[in-house]
Design an enzyme around this catalytic site. Structure first.
Site, PDB file in Angstrom:
ATOM      1  N   ASP A  22      37.640  27.300  74.325  1.00 22.69           N
ATOM      2  CA  ASP A  22      37.830  28.387  75.287  1.00 22.69           C
ATOM      3  C   ASP A  22      38.937  28.056  76.299  1.00 22.69           C
ATOM      4  O   ASP A  22      39.152  26.896  76.620  1.00 22.69           O
ATOM      5  CB  ASP A  22      36.504  28.645  76.019  1.00 22.69           C
ATOM      6  CG  ASP A  22      36.491  29.987  76.713  1.00 22.69           C
ATOM      7  OD1 ASP A  22      37.268  30.891  76.310  1.00 22.69           O
ATOM      8  OD2 ASP A  22      35.702  30.161  77.666  1.00 22.69           O
ATOM      9  N   GLY A  23      39.600  29.087  76.767  1.00 16.96           N
ATOM     10  CA  GLY A  23      40.580  28.914  77.839  1.00 16.96           C
ATOM     11  C   GLY A  23      42.015  29.204  77.439  1.00 16.96           C
ATOM     12  O   GLY A  23      42.934  28.992  78.236  1.00 16.96           O
ATOM     13  N   ASN A  70      34.364  39.178  69.793  1.00 14.95           N
ATOM     14  CA  ASN A  70      35.791  39.187  70.161  1.00 14.95           C
ATOM     15  C   ASN A  70      36.556  40.400  69.626  1.00 14.95           C
ATOM     16  O   ASN A  70      37.677  40.673  70.062  1.00 14.95           O
ATOM     17  CB  ASN A  70      36.495  37.892  69.739  1.00 14.95           C
ATOM     18  CG  ASN A  70      36.124  36.685  70.581  1.00 14.95           C
ATOM     19  OD1 ASN A  70      36.074  35.555  70.099  1.00 14.95           O
ATOM     20  ND2 ASN A  70      35.859  36.889  71.864  1.00 14.95           N
TER      21      ASN A  70
HETATM   22  C1  IPE Z   1      33.695  32.267  72.913  1.00 19.78           C
HETATM   23  O1  IPE Z   1      34.655  32.482  73.883  1.00 19.78           O
HETATM   24  C2  IPE Z   1      34.264  32.498  71.555  1.00 19.78           C
HETATM   25  C3  IPE Z   1      35.310  31.583  71.141  1.00 19.78           C
HETATM   26  C4  IPE Z   1      35.700  30.496  71.772  1.00 19.78           C
HETATM   27  C5  IPE Z   1      35.933  31.913  69.910  1.00 19.78           C
HETATM   28  P1  IPE Z   1      34.741  33.839  74.713  1.00 19.78           P
HETATM   29  O2  IPE Z   1      35.841  33.660  75.673  1.00 19.78           O
HETATM   30  O3  IPE Z   1      34.819  34.999  73.795  1.00 19.78           O
HETATM   31  O4  IPE Z   1      33.327  33.858  75.447  1.00 19.78           O
HETATM   32  P2  IPE Z   1      32.818  34.699  76.696  1.00 19.78           P
HETATM   33  O5  IPE Z   1      33.062  36.132  76.383  1.00 19.78           O
HETATM   34  O6  IPE Z   1      33.604  34.235  77.881  1.00 19.78           O
HETATM   35  O7  IPE Z   1      31.369  34.354  76.820  1.00 19.78           O
HETATM   36  C1  IPE Z   2      39.308  31.271  73.401  1.00 24.34           C
HETATM   37  O1  IPE Z   2      40.129  31.475  74.494  1.00 24.34           O
HETATM   38  C2  IPE Z   2      39.874  31.832  72.124  1.00 24.34           C
HETATM   39  C3  IPE Z   2      39.192  33.037  71.629  1.00 24.34           C
HETATM   40  C4  IPE Z   2      38.108  33.549  72.110  1.00 24.34           C
HETATM   41  C5  IPE Z   2      39.801  33.693  70.478  1.00 24.34           C
HETATM   42  P1  IPE Z   2      40.063  32.822  75.325  1.00 24.34           P
HETATM   43  O2  IPE Z   2      41.001  33.805  74.723  1.00 24.34           O
HETATM   44  O3  IPE Z   2      38.655  33.276  75.459  1.00 24.34           O
HETATM   45  O4  IPE Z   2      40.612  32.320  76.714  1.00 24.34           O
HETATM   46  P2  IPE Z   2      40.115  32.765  78.156  1.00 24.34           P
HETATM   47  O5  IPE Z   2      38.653  32.460  78.243  1.00 24.34           O
HETATM   48  O6  IPE Z   2      40.394  34.223  78.308  1.00 24.34           O
HETATM   49  O7  IPE Z   2      40.922  31.909  79.086  1.00 24.34           O
HETATM   50 MG    MG Z   3      37.210  32.900  76.874  1.00 23.90          MG
END
Ligand code: IPE
Ligand code: IPE
Ligand code: MG
Length: 253
Positions: A22-23, A70
């Site tokens: 994440d991030g 997602n």
């Molecule tokens: C969880 O991350 C899914 C992945 C890392 C692929 P999200 O960014 O989608 O999770 P939430 O929505 O913050 O809980």
């Molecule tokens: C995780 O990073 C990747 C996916 C969920 C595909 P994010 O896209 O959720 O990154 P943040 O949480 O918005 O920073």
């Molecule tokens: Mg995220």
């Protein structure tokens, strides 16, 4: 099968490591870039972490790449992610094979564009006999979906075989999940402390580690820090500490 049995450089690697990557979006936004560039940089972190896991002796690595939730993101971002998956599989297939990494994409693949589905089928077939490490890429994956899917299949089998529901065991569900083995260590990067519908059943006794590092910045040092944390935990599985220690002494004899 033990849950962590291979040592490298004094560390005992978890047998099954799961990572919520994440991030990416925040990494990009902090640089004034589009979210997609965070996903692109995230793909480099995936490469780094896979090779470090092989080096450390992790036997199974499950990476959360795209959750069933997602799809709710803007179409532009979803489409870019699909294109990135296709490109990453196409580019990395040979390396995965060369390094002995059995690669599986776990999740509901039926919703993916057909080009992605065919790339997935190819890499799964190409690496199916690899034995160094199993890599599960969780894509269009949800823990609840996994349990629902397993339950559906179990119900079909019960109806076909005339099994009495009272005879069912937890194993009957576990064996039908997309990811079968229990998670030993679950890491979430990016600072959030939640599971977001990842491996719900399989992480019943996982140690949880939350890192503030945003996924595109994640590297070997972060991973080692998490494994050091894991090595410092006493995994009790419902027993008392004294029982666990007595069992450890027995096993050491
Ligand atoms: C969880 O991350 C899914 C992945 C890392 C692929 P999200 O960014 O989608 O999770 P939430 O929505 O913050 O809980
Ligand atoms: C995780 O990073 C990747 C996916 C969920 C595909 P994010 O896209 O959720 O990154 P943040 O949480 O918005 O920073
Ligand atoms: Mg995220």
């Amino acid at each position: 099968m033990t849950d962590s049995n291979i040592t490298s450089g004094g560390l005992t690697a978890p047998r099954h490591l799961a990572i919520i990557m994440d991030g990416n979006g925040r990494w990009a936004q902090a640089r004034g870039k589009q979210r997609v560039s965070g996903h692109k940089e995230g793909a480099n972190a995936v490469r780094r972490v896979i090779s470090e896991c092989v080096r450390l002796g992790v036997k199974e690595l499950t990476l959360f790449a795209f959750s069933s939730e997602n799809w709710k993101r803007p179409a532009l971002e979803v489409n870019a992610l699909m294109a990135l998956f296709v490109e990453a599989i196409r580019k990395e297939s040979k390396n995965l094979l060369k390094n002995g990494i059995k690669t599986r994409i776990v999740g509901d693949k039926s919703k993916f564009p057909s080009i992605l589905q065919s790339q997935i089928a190819k890499v799964e077939e190409l690496t199916k006999d690899c034995e160094v490490m199993t890599l599960n890429i969780a894509a269009n994956y949800g823990g609840r979906w996994d349990v629902l899917n397993a339950s559906r299949n179990l119900l079909k089998d019960c109806l076909a075989n005339g099994t009495n529901p009272d005879d069912l065991t937890e194993d009957d569900i576990s064996q039908r999940l997309n990811v079968i083995s229990n998670v030993d260590l679950m890491i979430r990067t990016g600072g959030e402390q939640r599971i977001s519908n990842f491996l719900l059943w399989q992480s019943a006794y996982a140690e949880l580690y939350f890192s503030k590092t945003l996924w595109p910045d994640y590297g070997a040092d972060d991973l080692i820090e998490a494994i050091e944390f894991f090595n410092g935990r006493e995994r009790r599985f419902g027993m008392t500490s004294a029982q666990v220690q007595a069992k450890g002494e027995l096993n050491a004899d």
